[in-house]
Enzyme design. Structure first.
Site, short mmCIF file in Angstrom:
data_model
loop_
_atom_site.label_atom_id
_atom_site.label_comp_id
_atom_site.label_asym_id
_atom_site.label_seq_id
_atom_site.Cartn_x
_atom_site.Cartn_y
_atom_site.Cartn_z
N PRO A 225 3.25 -8.35 3.11
CA PRO A 225 1.86 -8.07 3.46
C PRO A 225 1.03 -7.45 2.34
CG PRO A 225 3.37 -6.56 4.55
CD PRO A 225 4.21 -7.65 3.96
N ARG B 281 -8.09 -5.89 -5.23
CA ARG B 281 -8.30 -4.53 -4.71
C ARG B 281 -7.35 -3.57 -5.43
NH1 ARG B 281 -11.45 -7.12 -2.05
NH2 ARG B 281 -11.77 -7.23 0.20
N TYR C 123 -2.27 -1.48 -8.76
CA TYR C 123 -1.48 -2.72 -8.83
C TYR C 123 -1.89 -3.67 -9.96
CZ TYR C 123 0.46 -1.28 -4.36
OH TYR C 123 1.11 -0.59 -3.37
N ALA D 6 5.23 -3.48 2.21
CA ALA D 6 5.39 -2.33 3.11
C ALA D 6 6.55 -2.51 4.09
CB ALA D 6 4.10 -2.07 3.88
N HIS E 217 10.06 -5.18 -6.63
CA HIS E 217 8.78 -4.49 -6.45
C HIS E 217 8.05 -4.42 -7.78
CE1 HIS E 217 9.88 -3.27 -2.44
NE2 HIS E 217 11.07 -2.95 -2.92
N ARG F 187 6.79 7.13 -6.27
CA ARG F 187 5.60 7.15 -5.42
C ARG F 187 5.82 8.07 -4.21
NH1 ARG F 187 3.33 1.27 -4.58
NH2 ARG F 187 1.56 2.56 -3.92
O1 CA2 Z 1 5.43 -2.20 -5.66
C1 CA2 Z 1 5.54 -3.12 -4.86
O2 CA2 Z 1 5.72 -4.30 -5.20
C2 CA2 Z 1 5.39 -2.84 -3.36
O3 CA2 Z 1 6.27 -3.70 -2.65
C3 CA2 Z 1 3.94 -3.13 -3.02
C4 CA2 Z 1 3.60 -2.80 -1.58
C5 CA2 Z 1 4.02 -1.38 -1.22
O4 CA2 Z 1 3.81 -1.15 0.17
C6 CA2 Z 1 5.49 -1.13 -1.53
O5 CA2 Z 1 5.78 0.23 -1.24
C7 CA2 Z 1 5.77 -1.40 -3.01
C8 CA2 Z 1 2.10 -2.94 -1.35
C9 CA2 Z 1 1.55 -4.30 -1.64
C10 CA2 Z 1 0.08 -4.27 -1.37
O6 CA2 Z 1 -0.60 -4.75 -2.50
C11 CA2 Z 1 -1.90 -4.48 -2.60
C12 CA2 Z 1 -2.58 -5.11 -3.62
C13 CA2 Z 1 -3.90 -4.86 -3.80
C14 CA2 Z 1 -4.57 -4.00 -2.97
C15 CA2 Z 1 -3.92 -3.37 -1.93
C16 CA2 Z 1 -2.58 -3.62 -1.75
#
Ligand code: CA2
Length: 144
Positions: free
Chosen positions: A9, A17, A22, A76, A99, A106
């Site tokens: 997700p 964003r 990221y 997530a 990841h 974090r």
């Molecule tokens: O570091 C990673 O790859 C994660 O899997 C990314 C997830 C996070 O919940 C994990 O703890 C670590 C979040 C992905 C959401 O990506 C976004 C990208 C742009 C804006 C908001 C969220």
């Protein structure tokens, strides 16, 4: 060899964003880098993203006998999903957890991965390069 990359997700929002967290690279950019590395290593890649836990579970189940390795950024759901963990354990396809960020550097709730015990290994904290490194790891997944 066929490698299935699954993305969980909100990863569709990459590059659009929260670039301070990221980065500015989109998921399509990442896919292009993965495909370039896969071409060099002469392996086939399929690349998918879903915001739905059930769809990710279905894709893991369907990977049986179709893919040699799954590379999974469960996003997530990494920290919450017993369903994904059970699917990985059930399907018997070697799975690599990846990841972009170092989840251990974090918030505390990100330190726990429910899928880690049923994955062959983890690659994390290298940004986009986590995905490219995963191609290398997938190719050698049965070498111990
Ligand atoms: O570091 C990673 O790859 C994660 O899997 C990314 C997830 C996070 O919940 C994990 O703890 C670590 C979040 C992905 C959401 O990506 C976004 C990208 C742009 C804006 C908001 C969220």
């Amino acid at each position: 060899m066929k490698i299935l990359f699954l993305n969980g997700p909100n990863l569709n929002l990459l590059g659009q964003r929260e670039p301070e967290v990221y980065g500015r690279t989109t998921l399509a950019d990442i896919e292009a880098k993965v495909r370039a590395r896969a071409r060099k290593l002469k392996v086939t890649v399929e690349f998918r993203q879903s915001n739905l836990e059930g769809e990710l579970v279905a894709w893991i189940q369907q990977a049986r006998r179709k893919f040699d390795v799954i590379v999974l950024n469960a996003a997530a759901y990494t920290h919450t999903s017993v369903a994904l963990r059970d699917a990985i354990a059930a399907v018997g396809v070697p799975t690599i957890e990846i990841h972009l960020s170092n989840i251990h550097a974090r918030e505390k709730f990100r330190h726990k991965s429910l899928i880690a015990p049923v994955c062959r290994g983890q690659i994390l904290g290298f940004g986009v390069n986590s995905y490219v490194l995963a191609v290398e790891a997938a190719v050698n997944v049965n070498e111990r």
